[in-house]
Design a protein around this motif. Structure first.
Motif, PDB file in Angstrom:
ATOM      1  N   GLN A  28      83.898 -10.414 -53.346  1.00  0.00           N
ATOM      2  CA  GLN A  28      84.975  -9.604 -53.909  1.00  0.00           C
ATOM      3  C   GLN A  28      85.377  -8.439 -53.017  1.00  0.00           C
ATOM      4  O   GLN A  28      86.427  -7.849 -53.218  1.00  0.00           O
ATOM      5  N   VAL A  29      84.511  -8.088 -52.045  1.00  0.00           N
ATOM      6  CA  VAL A  29      84.848  -6.935 -51.200  1.00  0.00           C
ATOM      7  C   VAL A  29      84.823  -7.206 -49.692  1.00  0.00           C
ATOM      8  O   VAL A  29      85.574  -6.577 -48.937  1.00  0.00           O
ATOM      9  N   GLU A  30      83.977  -8.120 -49.252  1.00  0.00           N
ATOM     10  CA  GLU A  30      83.720  -8.186 -47.801  1.00  0.00           C
ATOM     11  C   GLU A  30      84.916  -8.617 -46.961  1.00  0.00           C
ATOM     12  O   GLU A  30      85.135  -8.117 -45.859  1.00  0.00           O
ATOM     13  N   GLY A  31      85.682  -9.589 -47.439  1.00  0.00           N
ATOM     14  CA  GLY A  31      86.665 -10.245 -46.581  1.00  0.00           C
ATOM     15  C   GLY A  31      85.998 -11.426 -45.887  1.00  0.00           C
ATOM     16  O   GLY A  31      84.769 -11.573 -45.919  1.00  0.00           O
ATOM     17  N   LYS A  32      86.821 -12.265 -45.216  1.00  0.00           N
ATOM     18  CA  LYS A  32      86.224 -13.516 -44.748  1.00  0.00           C
ATOM     19  C   LYS A  32      85.455 -13.413 -43.432  1.00  0.00           C
ATOM     20  O   LYS A  32      84.749 -14.347 -43.049  1.00  0.00           O
ATOM     21  N   THR A  33      85.510 -12.251 -42.775  1.00  0.00           N
ATOM     22  CA  THR A  33      84.716 -12.075 -41.549  1.00  0.00           C
ATOM     23  C   THR A  33      83.262 -12.460 -41.825  1.00  0.00           C
ATOM     24  O   THR A  33      82.736 -12.100 -42.872  1.00  0.00           O
ATOM     25  N   GLY A  34      82.659 -13.184 -40.894  1.00  0.00           N
ATOM     26  CA  GLY A  34      81.264 -13.579 -41.078  1.00  0.00           C
ATOM     27  C   GLY A  34      81.121 -14.980 -41.641  1.00  0.00           C
ATOM     28  O   GLY A  34      80.015 -15.478 -41.759  1.00  0.00           O
ATOM     29  N   GLY A  35      82.250 -15.605 -42.038  1.00  0.00           N
ATOM     30  CA  GLY A  35      82.155 -17.008 -42.496  1.00  0.00           C
ATOM     31  C   GLY A  35      82.633 -17.262 -43.917  1.00  0.00           C
ATOM     32  O   GLY A  35      82.237 -18.258 -44.524  1.00  0.00           O
ATOM     33  N   GLY A  36      83.517 -16.407 -44.418  1.00  0.00           N
ATOM     34  CA  GLY A  36      84.023 -16.578 -45.790  1.00  0.00           C
ATOM     35  C   GLY A  36      84.770 -17.887 -46.011  1.00  0.00           C
ATOM     36  O   GLY A  36      84.880 -18.370 -47.135  1.00  0.00           O
ATOM     37  N   GLU A  37      85.255 -18.480 -44.908  1.00  0.00           N
ATOM     38  CA  GLU A  37      85.991 -19.750 -45.057  1.00  0.00           C
ATOM     39  C   GLU A  37      85.056 -20.894 -45.443  1.00  0.00           C
ATOM     40  O   GLU A  37      85.518 -21.984 -45.778  1.00  0.00           O
ATOM     41  N   ASN A  38      83.751 -20.644 -45.437  1.00  0.00           N
ATOM     42  CA  ASN A  38      82.795 -21.687 -45.847  1.00  0.00           C
ATOM     43  C   ASN A  38      82.534 -21.685 -47.351  1.00  0.00           C
ATOM     44  O   ASN A  38      81.696 -22.447 -47.837  1.00  0.00           O
ATOM     45  N   ALA A  39      83.230 -20.815 -48.101  1.00  0.00           N
ATOM     46  CA  ALA A  39      82.974 -20.709 -49.543  1.00  0.00           C
ATOM     47  C   ALA A  39      83.805 -21.715 -50.332  1.00  0.00           C
ATOM     48  O   ALA A  39      84.930 -22.046 -49.944  1.00  0.00           O
ATOM     49  N   ASP A  40      83.268 -22.153 -51.478  1.00  0.00           N
ATOM     50  CA  ASP A  40      84.025 -23.069 -52.350  1.00  0.00           C
ATOM     51  C   ASP A  40      85.314 -22.420 -52.865  1.00  0.00           C
ATOM     52  O   ASP A  40      86.279 -23.117 -53.161  1.00  0.00           O
ATOM     53  N   TRP A  41      85.330 -21.092 -52.959  1.00  0.00           N
ATOM     54  CA  TRP A  41      86.548 -20.417 -53.429  1.00  0.00           C
ATOM     55  C   TRP A  41      87.643 -20.380 -52.365  1.00  0.00           C
ATOM     56  O   TRP A  41      88.797 -20.137 -52.682  1.00  0.00           O
ATOM     57  N   TYR A  42      87.281 -20.594 -51.100  1.00  0.00           N
ATOM     58  CA  TYR A  42      88.282 -20.436 -50.031  1.00  0.00           C
ATOM     59  C   TYR A  42      89.448 -21.420 -50.197  1.00  0.00           C
ATOM     60  O   TYR A  42      90.606 -20.996 -50.285  1.00  0.00           O
ATOM     61  N   PRO A  43      89.192 -22.732 -50.294  1.00  0.00           N
ATOM     62  CA  PRO A  43      90.334 -23.645 -50.513  1.00  0.00           C
ATOM     63  C   PRO A  43      91.014 -23.412 -51.856  1.00  0.00           C
ATOM     64  O   PRO A  43      92.243 -23.578 -51.974  1.00  0.00           O
ATOM     65  N   PHE A  44      90.248 -23.031 -52.849  1.00  0.00           N
ATOM     66  CA  PHE A  44      90.821 -22.764 -54.181  1.00  0.00           C
ATOM     67  C   PHE A  44      91.834 -21.615 -54.099  1.00  0.00           C
ATOM     68  O   PHE A  44      92.963 -21.727 -54.581  1.00  0.00           O
ATOM     69  N   GLU A  45      91.433 -20.525 -53.459  1.00  0.00           N
ATOM     70  CA  GLU A  45      92.336 -19.367 -53.345  1.00  0.00           C
ATOM     71  C   GLU A  45      93.571 -19.705 -52.505  1.00  0.00           C
ATOM     72  O   GLU A  45      94.627 -19.093 -52.699  1.00  0.00           O
ATOM     73  N   HIS A  46      93.420 -20.662 -51.581  1.00  0.00           N
ATOM     74  CA  HIS A  46      94.563 -21.015 -50.732  1.00  0.00           C
ATOM     75  C   HIS A  46      95.407 -22.129 -51.335  1.00  0.00           C
ATOM     76  O   HIS A  46      96.293 -22.655 -50.664  1.00  0.00           O
ATOM     77  N   THR A  47      95.141 -22.478 -52.579  1.00  0.00           N
ATOM     78  CA  THR A  47      95.995 -23.425 -53.304  1.00  0.00           C
ATOM     79  C   THR A  47      96.966 -22.616 -54.151  1.00  0.00           C
ATOM     80  O   THR A  47      96.537 -21.859 -55.024  1.00  0.00           O
ATOM     81  N   PRO A  48      98.268 -22.731 -53.896  1.00  0.00           N
ATOM     82  CA  PRO A  48      99.222 -21.912 -54.649  1.00  0.00           C
ATOM     83  C   PRO A  48      99.066 -22.088 -56.160  1.00  0.00           C
ATOM     84  O   PRO A  48      98.800 -23.182 -56.640  1.00  0.00           O
ATOM     85  N   GLY A  49      99.180 -20.969 -56.870  1.00  0.00           N
ATOM     86  CA  GLY A  49      99.152 -21.010 -58.331  1.00  0.00           C
ATOM     87  C   GLY A  49      97.781 -20.814 -58.947  1.00  0.00           C
ATOM     88  O   GLY A  49      97.667 -20.719 -60.163  1.00  0.00           O
ATOM     89  N   LYS A  50      96.748 -20.745 -58.141  1.00  0.00           N
ATOM     90  CA  LYS A  50      95.402 -20.608 -58.721  1.00  0.00           C
ATOM     91  C   LYS A  50      95.046 -19.150 -59.016  1.00  0.00           C
ATOM     92  O   LYS A  50      94.315 -18.858 -59.959  1.00  0.00           O
TER      93      LYS A  50
END
Ligand code: BGC
Length: 480
Positions: A28-50
């Protein structure tokens, strides 16, 4: 900022070991630096409308880079502890591959936190899991407890010299309810059978992780109230529920079942080993659900206490209305509807005492910590009074009154330090004691509530404790 509110007038002096804190979480605070794109929420957040406004946690508050300033602000509020989490997806970006750089980052952050005189409480799983874990079946996989425990072993082996207060899983029933039963958050599965299996494996994961931590870091038993609290906790979402129409027996009945499902079934299974969630959910849905096969007990977990304390996340009061063959409908109590939070939740600080007493009744002899409590209130219109009132009810629960005994409560953490990425609500929902100006380079600006919380803590410190200058907070701003 408004003017500083009048000084608090608390009657009670809390022990010096009491945990006064604020809570936050990595994603909720860090930002994706360090590997946030490996999270299950990453594709979810990048799906419009979610997510509201299609916000993502890619930048969040950039706490990954700005943690020194954030932790200085926390220290200025007068707290003595921070509850935060580490991101599994950053620490273990691929199955069995652990990142030394990421652990070094967390070591630097927690070392700094301790230099400021703050005690870390670290949550091992708060909201997100690695994509690789999800792709192997997530919490439906029979070996998910072992996968989680391997990560826990790595973290505690590498951070154990900096921390002796751990949370295995944050709000498992929110994950089960929204992720596996409703399907509104990752992994977006909507199936009662999956929800039961996910809950089953999460209970096993909690137990195995706890045993792993105890093996690496034995906790003296009992965890008596004179000493600082140590060890492993399970943090639960525990709101209050009352029947919508007290005269309607169906509302009455469904409320009793719903509160059992949402609040007690998971921690009871974790603590006492009696898993009944299939029966409880089956009653609500009017269908037969089976107990998963196998045993809740994992041999490796034998002999370890199943936890050392219980975390209570309390936010609001709901009225529960019967809804034939389906989950009940939750409503805001009409008597509280005139003044709700920015996301339409009832503001009910008196519930703090009630939920702590209810939890103590379910788990006598286990110490409690209020691990989250707060309001979504960007204008800081309700929060200052909410803090005063909530702490007043905390006093009543802790010290007892009118013949009611005191409850063994070891800490209170306000959610949250700074505004953050609030899951489906994106950046719209703002819980921070400190505001984040998203259009001004994420500048941090303390709200009036930060000073109020500081005063309320100061008023409860034992005699002789070093006073905190609470009016200084309002002058503080982070360097842009
Ligand atoms: C969660 C937090 C969340 C907060 C406010 C809790 O359910 O643990 O991650 O941001 O509530 O909604």
């Amino acid at each position: 900022m408004g003017a500083l509110e009048p000084q608090a007038t608390a009657q009670h002096s809390y022990p010096p070991t009491f945990l006064w804190g604020t809570a936050l979480s990595a994603h909720q605070v860090e930002g994706k630096t360090g590997g946030g794109e490996n999270a299950d929420w990453y594709p979810f957040e990048h799906t419009p409308g979610k997510i509201y406004n299609n916000d993502t946690a890619d930048l969040a508050t950039d706490h990954w880079n700005r943690y020194p300033g954030d932790l200085q602000l926390a220290a200025a509020i007068g707290v003595n502890t921070i509850r935060t989490s580490v991101a599994w997806e950053k620490i273990e970006p691929a199955a069995g591959e652990f990142s030394g750089d990421v652990i070094e980052h967390y070591r630097a952050e927690f070392t700094y936190l301790k230099q400021l005189g703050l005690r870390p409480m670290i949550t091992l799983l708060h909201g997100t899991v690695p994509l690789w874990f999800q792709n192997r079946g997530g919490w439906l996989a029979a070996d998910s407890p072992q996968q989680f425990a391997a990560y826990v072993r790595f973290v505690v082996s590498n951070l154990g010299d900096l921390c002796d207060l751990w949370v295995t899983v944050n709000e498992p029933m929110v994950l089960v309810g929204l992720g596996y039963l409703e399907g509104s958050i990752p992994p977006q599965i909507a199936s009662p059978e999956s929800a039961i299996l996910a809950a089953w494996n999460l209970v096993r994961a909690h137990r195995l992780a706890t045993a792993t931590i105890h093996e690496l870091q034995p906790v003296p038993q009992p965890n008596s109230s004179g000493n600082p609290l140590r060890g492993v906790g399970l943090v639960n979402s525990l709101d209050l529920y009352q029947p919508y129409n007290k005269l309607n027996p169906l509302d009455d009945l469904v409320t009793a079942i719903y509160v059992e499902l949402s609040n007690w079934a998971f921690p009871k299974a974790a603590v006492y080993g009696n898993f009944e969630m299939h029966d409880i959910l089956g009653q609500l849905l009017g269908k037969k659900l089976s107990l998963p096969t196998g045993s809740l007990d994992i041999p490796a977990a034998h002999g370890s206490p199943v936890l050392d304390w219980i975390g209570v996340n309390y936010y609001t009061l709901w009225l529960v209305q019967y809804n034939l063959g389906s989950l009940p409908v939750l409503k805001v109590p009409p008597s509280l509807a005139a003044q709700t939070t920015d996301i339409g939740r009832a503001i009910y600080p008196a519930g703090t005492e009630q939920i702590l007493r209810d939890t103590a009744a379910q788990f006598p002899k286990i110490p409690l910590v209020m691990t989250e409590n707060g309001v979504s209130d960007r204008a800081d219109k309700f929060r200052p009074q909410f803090i005063r009132d909530s702490l007043h009810y905390l006093d009543l629960a802790k010290f007892g009154h009118n013949g009611l005994p005191g409850v063994d409560i070891r800490g209170y953490y306000h959610w949250t330090l700074t505004d953050d990425f609030e899951w489906q609500y994106g950046y719209f929902s703002q819980y921070g004691l400190i505001q984040i100006l998203r259009d001004q380079n994420l500048e941090r600006v303390p709200r009036t509530s930060a000073a109020v919380y500081c005063q309320e803590i100061s008023a409860r410190l034992p005699q002789g404790a070093t006073p905190v200058n609470c009016s200084a907070i309002q002058q503080l701003k982070s360097a842009p």
